[in-house]
Design a protein around this motif. Structure first.
Motif, PDB file in Angstrom:
ATOM      1  N   GLY A   5      -4.812  -1.066  -6.297  1.00 19.81           N
ATOM      2  CA  GLY A   5      -6.114  -1.133  -6.956  1.00 19.81           C
ATOM      3  C   GLY A   5      -7.097  -0.087  -6.493  1.00 19.81           C
ATOM      4  O   GLY A   5      -8.256  -0.094  -6.913  1.00 19.81           O
ATOM      5  N   GLY A   6      -6.655   0.827  -5.599  1.00 18.10           N
ATOM      6  CA  GLY A   6      -7.509   1.918  -5.178  1.00 18.10           C
ATOM      7  C   GLY A   6      -8.316   1.678  -3.917  1.00 18.10           C
ATOM      8  O   GLY A   6      -9.150   2.512  -3.547  1.00 18.10           O
ATOM      9  N   ARG A   7      -8.076   0.584  -3.227  1.00 20.44           N
ATOM     10  CA  ARG A   7      -8.804   0.343  -1.978  1.00 20.44           C
ATOM     11  C   ARG A   7      -8.154   1.145  -0.853  1.00 20.44           C
ATOM     12  O   ARG A   7      -6.945   1.034  -0.621  1.00 20.44           O
ATOM     13  CB  ARG A   7      -8.820  -1.151  -1.641  1.00 20.44           C
ATOM     14  CG  ARG A   7      -9.665  -1.494  -0.410  1.00 20.44           C
ATOM     15  CD  ARG A   7     -10.000  -2.983  -0.382  1.00 20.44           C
ATOM     16  NE  ARG A   7      -8.816  -3.800  -0.233  1.00 20.44           N
ATOM     17  CZ  ARG A   7      -8.381  -4.288   0.942  1.00 20.44           C
ATOM     18  NH1 ARG A   7      -9.043  -4.020   2.054  1.00 20.44           N
ATOM     19  NH2 ARG A   7      -7.306  -5.033   0.997  1.00 20.44           N
ATOM     20  N   VAL A   8      -8.945   1.955  -0.178  1.00 16.69           N
ATOM     21  CA  VAL A   8      -8.439   2.778   0.917  1.00 16.69           C
ATOM     22  C   VAL A   8      -8.427   1.939   2.191  1.00 16.69           C
ATOM     23  O   VAL A   8      -9.473   1.507   2.685  1.00 16.69           O
ATOM     24  CB  VAL A   8      -9.296   4.045   1.115  1.00 16.69           C
ATOM     25  CG1 VAL A   8      -8.809   4.841   2.316  1.00 16.69           C
ATOM     26  CG2 VAL A   8      -9.261   4.903  -0.141  1.00 16.69           C
ATOM     27  N   LEU A   9      -7.227   1.710   2.723  1.00 14.93           N
ATOM     28  CA  LEU A   9      -7.077   0.896   3.926  1.00 14.93           C
ATOM     29  C   LEU A   9      -7.179   1.718   5.202  1.00 14.93           C
ATOM     30  O   LEU A   9      -7.468   1.177   6.274  1.00 14.93           O
ATOM     31  CB  LEU A   9      -5.723   0.173   3.898  1.00 14.93           C
ATOM     32  CG  LEU A   9      -5.466  -0.752   2.709  1.00 14.93           C
ATOM     33  CD1 LEU A   9      -4.080  -1.362   2.808  1.00 14.93           C
ATOM     34  CD2 LEU A   9      -6.529  -1.838   2.640  1.00 14.93           C
ATOM     35  N   GLY A  10      -6.896   2.986   5.106  1.00 14.80           N
ATOM     36  CA  GLY A  10      -6.949   3.823   6.298  1.00 14.80           C
ATOM     37  C   GLY A  10      -6.823   5.285   5.931  1.00 14.80           C
ATOM     38  O   GLY A  10      -6.306   5.635   4.873  1.00 14.80           O
ATOM     39  N   SER A  11      -7.297   6.148   6.810  1.00 15.67           N
ATOM     40  CA  SER A  11      -7.223   7.586   6.569  1.00 15.67           C
ATOM     41  C   SER A  11      -7.056   8.324   7.886  1.00 15.67           C
ATOM     42  O   SER A  11      -7.388   7.809   8.958  1.00 15.67           O
ATOM     43  CB  SER A  11      -8.477   8.090   5.843  1.00 15.67           C
ATOM     44  OG  SER A  11      -9.623   7.927   6.658  1.00 15.67           O
ATOM     45  N   GLY A  12      -6.539   9.531   7.785  1.00 21.34           N
ATOM     46  CA  GLY A  12      -6.396  10.385   8.944  1.00 21.34           C
ATOM     47  C   GLY A  12      -6.607  11.828   8.547  1.00 21.34           C
ATOM     48  O   GLY A  12      -6.259  12.225   7.432  1.00 21.34           O
ATOM     49  N   SER A  13      -7.178  12.615   9.436  1.00 17.66           N
ATOM     50  CA  SER A  13      -7.427  14.021   9.152  1.00 17.66           C
ATOM     51  C   SER A  13      -7.272  14.822  10.432  1.00 17.66           C
ATOM     52  O   SER A  13      -7.877  14.488  11.453  1.00 17.66           O
ATOM     53  CB  SER A  13      -8.839  14.198   8.573  1.00 17.66           C
ATOM     54  OG  SER A  13      -9.088  15.545   8.260  1.00 17.66           O
ATOM     55  N   ALA A  30       0.862  -1.182   0.000  1.00 16.94           N
ATOM     56  CA  ALA A  30       0.000   0.000   0.000  1.00 16.94           C
ATOM     57  C   ALA A  30       0.895   1.226   0.000  1.00 16.94           C
ATOM     58  O   ALA A  30       2.077   1.160   0.384  1.00 16.94           O
ATOM     59  CB  ALA A  30      -0.915   0.004   1.216  1.00 16.94           C
ATOM     60  N   TRP A  31       0.333   2.354  -0.444  1.00 14.86           N
ATOM     61  CA  TRP A  31       1.104   3.597  -0.533  1.00 14.86           C
ATOM     62  C   TRP A  31       0.392   4.677   0.256  1.00 14.86           C
ATOM     63  O   TRP A  31      -0.844   4.745   0.267  1.00 14.86           O
ATOM     64  CB  TRP A  31       1.279   4.001  -2.000  1.00 14.86           C
ATOM     65  CG  TRP A  31       2.287   3.140  -2.680  1.00 14.86           C
ATOM     66  CD1 TRP A  31       3.619   3.353  -2.809  1.00 14.86           C
ATOM     67  CD2 TRP A  31       2.046   1.868  -3.299  1.00 14.86           C
ATOM     68  NE1 TRP A  31       4.228   2.309  -3.473  1.00 14.86           N
ATOM     69  CE2 TRP A  31       3.280   1.381  -3.782  1.00 14.86           C
ATOM     70  CE3 TRP A  31       0.906   1.087  -3.499  1.00 14.86           C
ATOM     71  CZ2 TRP A  31       3.412   0.169  -4.444  1.00 14.86           C
ATOM     72  CZ3 TRP A  31       1.027  -0.124  -4.152  1.00 14.86           C
ATOM     73  CH2 TRP A  31       2.272  -0.564  -4.627  1.00 14.86           C
ATOM     74  N   LEU A  32       1.198   5.529   0.897  1.00  7.33           N
ATOM     75  CA  LEU A  32       0.670   6.575   1.766  1.00  7.33           C
ATOM     76  C   LEU A  32       0.773   7.928   1.067  1.00  7.33           C
ATOM     77  O   LEU A  32       1.843   8.330   0.613  1.00  7.33           O
ATOM     78  CB  LEU A  32       1.450   6.616   3.082  1.00  7.33           C
ATOM     79  CG  LEU A  32       0.958   7.615   4.141  1.00  7.33           C
ATOM     80  CD1 LEU A  32      -0.418   7.204   4.666  1.00  7.33           C
ATOM     81  CD2 LEU A  32       1.954   7.703   5.294  1.00  7.33           C
ATOM     82  N   GLY A  33      -0.337   8.629   0.974  1.00  4.38           N
ATOM     83  CA  GLY A  33      -0.357   9.987   0.453  1.00  4.38           C
ATOM     84  C   GLY A  33      -0.630  10.971   1.574  1.00  4.38           C
ATOM     85  O   GLY A  33      -1.511  10.738   2.404  1.00  4.38           O
ATOM     86  N   ILE A  34       0.145  12.059   1.622  1.00  2.00           N
ATOM     87  CA  ILE A  34      -0.004  13.077   2.662  1.00  2.00           C
ATOM     88  C   ILE A  34      -0.296  14.414   1.985  1.00  2.00           C
ATOM     89  O   ILE A  34       0.478  14.861   1.135  1.00  2.00           O
ATOM     90  CB  ILE A  34       1.269  13.184   3.530  1.00  2.00           C
ATOM     91  CG1 ILE A  34       1.569  11.837   4.200  1.00  2.00           C
ATOM     92  CG2 ILE A  34       1.118  14.293   4.569  1.00  2.00           C
ATOM     93  CD1 ILE A  34       2.873  11.818   4.988  1.00  2.00           C
ATOM     94  N   ASP A  35      -1.398  15.040   2.371  1.00  2.00           N
ATOM     95  CA  ASP A  35      -1.831  16.310   1.786  1.00  2.00           C
ATOM     96  C   ASP A  35      -1.802  17.392   2.857  1.00  2.00           C
ATOM     97  O   ASP A  35      -2.544  17.325   3.841  1.00  2.00           O
ATOM     98  CB  ASP A  35      -3.246  16.158   1.216  1.00  2.00           C
ATOM     99  CG  ASP A  35      -3.866  17.484   0.801  1.00  2.00           C
ATOM    100  OD1 ASP A  35      -3.110  18.389   0.386  1.00  2.00           O
ATOM    101  OD2 ASP A  35      -5.104  17.606   0.888  1.00  2.00           O
ATOM    102  N   LEU A  36      -0.939  18.395   2.653  1.00  2.00           N
ATOM    103  CA  LEU A  36      -0.867  19.542   3.560  1.00  2.00           C
ATOM    104  C   LEU A  36      -1.793  20.618   3.011  1.00  2.00           C
ATOM    105  O   LEU A  36      -1.396  21.415   2.158  1.00  2.00           O
ATOM    106  CB  LEU A  36       0.572  20.062   3.651  1.00  2.00           C
ATOM    107  CG  LEU A  36       1.657  19.028   3.966  1.00  2.00           C
ATOM    108  CD1 LEU A  36       3.030  19.682   3.904  1.00  2.00           C
ATOM    109  CD2 LEU A  36       1.417  18.397   5.333  1.00  2.00           C
ATOM    110  N   GLY A  37      -3.021  20.647   3.466  1.00  2.00           N
ATOM    111  CA  GLY A  37      -4.000  21.602   2.969  1.00  2.00           C
ATOM    112  C   GLY A  37      -3.979  22.900   3.760  1.00  2.00           C
ATOM    113  O   GLY A  37      -3.281  23.027   4.762  1.00  2.00           O
ATOM    114  N   THR A  38      -4.773  23.850   3.313  1.00  2.31           N
ATOM    115  CA  THR A  38      -4.847  25.132   4.014  1.00  2.31           C
ATOM    116  C   THR A  38      -5.466  24.972   5.394  1.00  2.31           C
ATOM    117  O   THR A  38      -5.007  25.577   6.365  1.00  2.31           O
ATOM    118  CB  THR A  38      -5.699  26.127   3.201  1.00  2.31           C
ATOM    119  OG1 THR A  38      -5.183  26.225   1.880  1.00  2.31           O
ATOM    120  CG2 THR A  38      -5.684  27.507   3.842  1.00  2.31           C
TER     121      THR A  38
END
Length: 476
Positions: free
Chosen positions: A23-31, A4-12
């Motif tokens: 294949g696009g399955r989201v295994l986990g998320s954080g906000s 799996a690959w981790l994407g990190i988004d630094l938003g405003t």
């Protein structure tokens, strides 16, 4: 073994992480929200220490209970956000955010020297920082996080370096930046391996030590990857705090005014587009604490609104025209809060249409598939309204988030896919397609034309662009 690959988004307004399979399955998320920012007039700063705290918490949230090995990660940030760091890449003060407007004088001097920069771009702000605080090392927003992850200073990616005037064709900094030698960072293409997560960062974030860290792209490019709009002629409109449009082209779109700029994706595809100061941020500013779904339902009674808005989040506009002194405008008198809410929603959609008209004016192909991403895409009403105003179908991907784009870039950078388009194509899942309602499209022609006329009358929108917009509306 599956990865799996981790994407990190630094938003405003916050940090978002996604752990995604090939294949696009989201295994986990954080906000995690960002709450320590400072906005006063043209000043907009954030505390880089808060970014790291949020990344640590959001990463732990995405990885909680995960048993799939992490193949790599990439980080995106807001385009044009810069700060000074020390020799080790540690922040030496607050970051000047993407729309901080204190460097207008520096931008004017740089334009006089032949550089096509806008007032809020990173290079003028870098010059302002060095003049105000003395020498240091300029860093872009994600550089602070990737430096903490690998435990040392790292190069910037060319996507974030674009608004610091990095020459993508030459692969070098220009000679006329006005900055001392050694101040600007080294630069590498997106997807380049920067290093691995060090033990200290692994303890703080929960990301396994040794995980590859790949150079990322801006949040607008990340959203474009997440939309799958990487084939020539495709476009993605990202509507969050502000509005960003990006497309894919075989060659850069030339814009003498410097309003449209061109990112370079891995593999040589050009990503033309621009970032507006109009966006959903105006809703939270005008209606703090409001329930968006309830307001959307009430706004549906006002199509069109009794007022026409150009809803800038902060002073100054960058796209679809450059007007540093532009301010938010409201023509007419809304009869209620619901009518005003409707005017703001419609005003953003009118700006979106004008952006596409401007791109068409420059010769860019704009009739390819259109994807809508960003936080506003979660509003079914606003999405339908935008399709109605634009008069064209719009696709909303199932997971329209910049963090997904960074997961796809990490997969590409670690060799899991031969091209970025293929990595994104495997991860991006089809959501819904919204068709315009023809009777509604015609309803919005008059207020759109009124807005174009007003922007031209104020001297913000060049007359040839206004004429082209009216011609496309059938009023030439």
């Amino acid at each position: 073994m599956a990865l799996a690959w981790l994407g990190i988004d630094l938003g405003t307004q916050g940090v978002r992480t996604l752990l995604v399979t090939a294949g696009g399955r989201v295994l986990g998320s954080g906000s995690v929200p960002l709450a320590r920012g400072r906005r006063e007039g043209v000043r907009h700063e954030q505390d880089p220490a808060e970014w790291w705290e949020a990344v640590c918490a959001a990463s732990r949230g995405a990885l909680a209970g995960n048993r799939v090995p992490v193949g790599g990660l990439a980080v995106c940030g807001t385009s044009g956000t810069v700060l000074l760091t020390d020799g080790a890449g540690r922040p030496a003060g607050p970051a000047l955010m993407y729309d901080d407007g204190r460097a207008a004088a520096e931008a004017g001097r740089l334009r006089s020297a032949g550089l096509a920069v806008q007032d809020t771009w990173a290079l003028p702000k870098a010059c302002w920082l060095v003049a105000a605080h003395g020498p240091g090392r300029i860093a872009h927003q994600p550089d602070v996080i990737t430096a903490r992850l690998v435990g040392r200073r790292v190069p910037s990616d060319s996507s974030h370096a674009l608004k610091t005037a990095y020459d993508l064709r030459r692969g070098a900094w220009p000679d006329t930046t006005g900055l001392p030698g050694g101040v600007l960072p080294d630069v590498v293409p997106p997807g380049t391996r920067l290093g691995e997560v060090c033990p200290a960062a692994a303890d703080a974030t929960g990301i396994p030590a040794g995980t590859p860290v790949l150079a990322g792209m801006t949040d607008g490019c990340a959203a474009q990857i997440a939309s799958g709009a990487l084939r020539e002629g495709a476009w993605n409109s990202v509507l969050g705090t502000t509005l960003v449009l990006k497309g894919a082209a075989a060659e850069p779109v030339h814009d003498p005014a410097g309003v449209v700029y061109n990112h370079l994706a891995p593999g040589g595809t050009w990503l033309p587009g621009g970032a507006s100061g109009v966006g959903a941020g105006v809703l939270t500013a005008r209606f703090p604490g409001a329930d968006p779904a309830r307001m959307d339902a009430r706004a549906a009674a006002f199509e069109p609104s009794n007022a026409v808005a150009y809803p800038l989040v902060s002073p100054g506009e960058r796209f679809p025209f450059r007007a540093p002194r532009a301010t938010a405008l409201l023509l007419g008198d809304p009869v209620s809060d619901a009518d005003l809410w409707a005017a703001l929603l419609q005003g953003v959609a009118f700006t979106e249409r004008l952006c596409l008209d401007y791109l068409h004016h420059l010769g860019a192909p704009v009739r390819g598939p259109l994807a809508l991403t960003g936080g506003a895409a979660r509003s079914a009403y606003w999405t339908q309204l935008r399709a109605d105003v634009l008069g064209r179908p719009a696709r909303v991907p199932a997971q329209p988030e910049p963090a997904l784009g960074m997961a796809a870039l990490a997969a590409y950078g670690t060799g899991a896919a031969p091209t970025l388009a293929e990595a994104a194509g495997a991860m991006v899942r089809t959501g819904t397609t919204v068709d315009p309602r023809p009777d509604r499209t015609s309803r919005f022609a008059e207020p759109y034309a009124r807005l174009v006329d007003e922007l031209e009358a104020r001297g913000w929108l060049p007359s040839p662009v206004a004429a082209h917009a009216r011609e496309r509306l059938g009023r030439g």
